[in-house]
Design a protein around this motif. Structure first.
Motif, PDB file in Angstrom:
ATOM      1  N   UNK A 228       0.830  -1.195   0.000  1.00 25.94           N
ATOM      2  CA  UNK A 228       0.000   0.000   0.000  1.00 25.94           C
ATOM      3  C   UNK A 228       0.874   1.258   0.000  1.00 25.94           C
ATOM      4  N   UNK A 229       0.470   2.293  -0.776  1.00 28.00           N
ATOM      5  CA  UNK A 229       1.268   3.513  -0.762  1.00 28.00           C
ATOM      6  C   UNK A 229       1.129   4.237   0.571  1.00 28.00           C
ATOM      7  N   UNK A 230      -0.090   4.554   0.964  1.00 30.80           N
ATOM      8  CA  UNK A 230      -0.257   5.245   2.238  1.00 30.80           C
ATOM      9  C   UNK A 230      -0.763   4.278   3.295  1.00 30.80           C
ATOM     10  N   UNK A 231      -0.014   4.184   4.372  1.00 27.88           N
ATOM     11  CA  UNK A 231      -0.402   3.377   5.520  1.00 27.88           C
ATOM     12  C   UNK A 231      -0.754   4.347   6.633  1.00 27.88           C
ATOM     13  N   UNK A 232      -2.036   4.479   6.923  1.00 24.84           N
ATOM     14  CA  UNK A 232      -2.490   5.499   7.865  1.00 24.84           C
ATOM     15  C   UNK A 232      -3.370   4.857   8.923  1.00 24.84           C
ATOM     16  N   UNK A 233      -3.186   5.269  10.163  1.00 23.58           N
ATOM     17  CA  UNK A 233      -3.918   4.670  11.286  1.00 23.58           C
ATOM     18  C   UNK A 233      -3.825   5.608  12.489  1.00 23.58           C
ATOM     19  N   UNK A 234      -4.723   5.470  13.464  1.00 22.43           N
ATOM     20  CA  UNK A 234      -5.979   4.718  13.390  1.00 22.43           C
ATOM     21  C   UNK A 234      -6.932   5.404  12.421  1.00 22.43           C
ATOM     22  N   UNK A 235      -7.838   4.655  11.842  1.00 21.41           N
ATOM     23  CA  UNK A 235      -8.661   5.157  10.751  1.00 21.41           C
ATOM     24  C   UNK A 235      -9.498   6.373  11.152  1.00 21.41           C
ATOM     25  N   UNK A 236     -10.053   6.345  12.356  1.00 21.87           N
ATOM     26  CA  UNK A 236     -10.907   7.465  12.768  1.00 21.87           C
ATOM     27  C   UNK A 236     -10.125   8.769  12.848  1.00 21.87           C
ATOM     28  N   UNK A 237      -8.883   8.691  13.319  1.00 21.68           N
ATOM     29  CA  UNK A 237      -8.040   9.886  13.386  1.00 21.68           C
ATOM     30  C   UNK A 237      -7.706  10.384  11.983  1.00 21.68           C
ATOM     31  N   UNK A 238      -7.418   9.460  11.092  1.00 24.89           N
ATOM     32  CA  UNK A 238      -7.076   9.829   9.725  1.00 24.89           C
ATOM     33  C   UNK A 238      -8.248  10.507   9.030  1.00 24.89           C
ATOM     34  N   UNK A 239      -9.436   9.946   9.197  1.00 22.01           N
ATOM     35  CA  UNK A 239     -10.621  10.527   8.574  1.00 22.01           C
ATOM     36  C   UNK A 239     -10.864  11.943   9.100  1.00 22.01           C
ATOM     37  N   UNK A 240     -10.747  12.104  10.418  1.00 21.91           N
ATOM     38  CA  UNK A 240     -10.968  13.423  11.018  1.00 21.91           C
ATOM     39  C   UNK A 240      -9.990  14.450  10.468  1.00 21.91           C
ATOM     40  N   UNK A 241      -8.722  14.071  10.342  1.00 26.39           N
ATOM     41  CA  UNK A 241      -7.716  15.007   9.853  1.00 26.39           C
ATOM     42  C   UNK A 241      -7.910  15.337   8.382  1.00 26.39           C
ATOM     43  N   UNK A 242      -8.319  14.360   7.596  1.00 25.51           N
ATOM     44  CA  UNK A 242      -8.523  14.616   6.170  1.00 25.51           C
ATOM     45  C   UNK A 242      -9.745  15.491   5.943  1.00 25.51           C
ATOM     46  N   UNK A 243     -10.770  15.308   6.756  1.00 19.10           N
ATOM     47  CA  UNK A 243     -11.936  16.182   6.667  1.00 19.10           C
ATOM     48  C   UNK A 243     -11.552  17.612   7.044  1.00 19.10           C
ATOM     49  N   UNK A 244     -10.753  17.750   8.124  1.00 20.48           N
ATOM     50  CA  UNK A 244     -10.304  19.074   8.552  1.00 20.48           C
ATOM     51  C   UNK A 244      -9.522  19.758   7.438  1.00 20.48           C
ATOM     52  N   UNK A 245      -8.661  19.010   6.780  1.00 21.21           N
ATOM     53  CA  UNK A 245      -7.855  19.568   5.684  1.00 21.21           C
ATOM     54  C   UNK A 245      -8.737  20.035   4.527  1.00 21.21           C
ATOM     55  N   UNK A 246      -9.835  19.335   4.292  1.00 20.89           N
ATOM     56  CA  UNK A 246     -10.698  19.637   3.142  1.00 20.89           C
ATOM     57  C   UNK A 246     -11.625  20.819   3.380  1.00 20.89           C
ATOM     58  N   UNK A 247     -11.756  21.261   4.619  1.00 19.07           N
ATOM     59  CA  UNK A 247     -12.672  22.356   4.934  1.00 19.07           C
ATOM     60  C   UNK A 247     -12.150  23.687   4.393  1.00 19.07           C
TER      61      UNK A 247
END
Length: 264
Positions: A228-247
């Motif tokens: 896998x290119x990006x190995x990101x964890x824990x998933x809930x933290x990753x989702x929260x940060x990506x949403x924050x970045x997209x705002x």
């Protein structure tokens, strides 16, 4: 006739099972070195602390070999890779986990502190990449993982310097990935959230979705197994940060202002 005692560096008959892990004296690097050893890898473990490396090796003496190293020393990095190759065989997997972390704010911003983090987190990793990529490209095989952080997704109060180094690692790996893939070398970026390590234990604020170093090592090992290119964890933290970045910036800053530390 088949020779069952084929040397590890005879790549025509036996692929190398040598993994090089930097930052192996503590935290994610240490846990991953032990995990890889359990999975049958011969692990070259590097860090600045010889004492901690010796303790690590004692836990898996048949699988882990100590190679003390300060990754900010470019010459030493290249010499260490040569020594690993000579003693154990060519590096098939390299995981660059060496790094440091310190909080900083506008009120106490210090360029010298930033330089310390850039030198270790970014330039030190670049020295390691520089040392392993040519041989992997020449052999048209190999795997590299660079440990960054979800802090590289978005600027957070208190992480100006640290986040900048991790953002740079993300961009650097994204730029290198297509060319390395063309050469059959797999590059992964590892973006952990909060992991229980000696560095994060200094934090004086709640760390959501905190996981153990062992859980982080398991996540990395599983990600590496799938290339896998990006190995990101824990998933809930990753989702929260990506949403924050997209705002939109106005809404993002409204949320990040809530992260500011209380006045002393």
């Amino acid at each position: 006739m088949t020779n069952d005692n084929t040397s590890v560096d005879n790549e025509t008959t036996a692929p190398s099972r040598v993994a090089w892990v930097t930052g192996a004296s503590s935290g994610i690097g240490r846990a991953l070195a032990l995990r890889l050893a359990r999975d049958g890898w011969n692990v070259a473990a590097s860090a600045r602390s010889t004492v901690e490396l010796n303790r690590l090796c004692a836990e898996a003496p048949d699988r882990i070999v100590s190679f003390p190293l300060d990754v900010t020393d470019r010459t030493a990095v290249h010499e260490t890779v040569n020594e690993i190759t000579t003693r154990l065989g060519p590096v098939a997997l390299a995981v660059f986990a060496a790094g440091t972390y310190a909080r900083d704010y506008a009120s106490d911003f210090d360029a010298a502190r930033l330089k310390t983090m850039v030198d270790l987190n970014l330039i030190g990793t670049a020295y390691c990449l520089e040392a392993v990529m040519p041989a992997m490209i020449a052999r048209r095989t190999g795997q590299i993982a660079v440990v960054a952080s979800v802090s590289g997704y978005v600027g957070l109060p208190g992480a100006a310097s640290y986040g900048a180094t991790k953002a740079a690692l993300n961009v650097m790996c994204e730029a290198l990935h297509p060319e390395l893939a063309e050469k059959s070398v797999c590059l992964s970026i590892v973006n952990p959230g909060f992991v229980d390590t000696p560095l994060t234990r200094k934090n004086d604020f709640p760390m959501p979705f905190l996981i153990s170093s062992e859980a982080a090592a398991d996540a990395i090992a599983k990600g590496l197994a799938t290339n896998r290119y990006e190995i990101v964890f824990p998933r809930r933290m990753a989702v929260a940060m990506k949403i924050l970045h997209a705002l939109p910036a106005r809404l993002r800053f409204k949320l990040t202002r809530r992260m500011l530390r209380s006045p002393d």
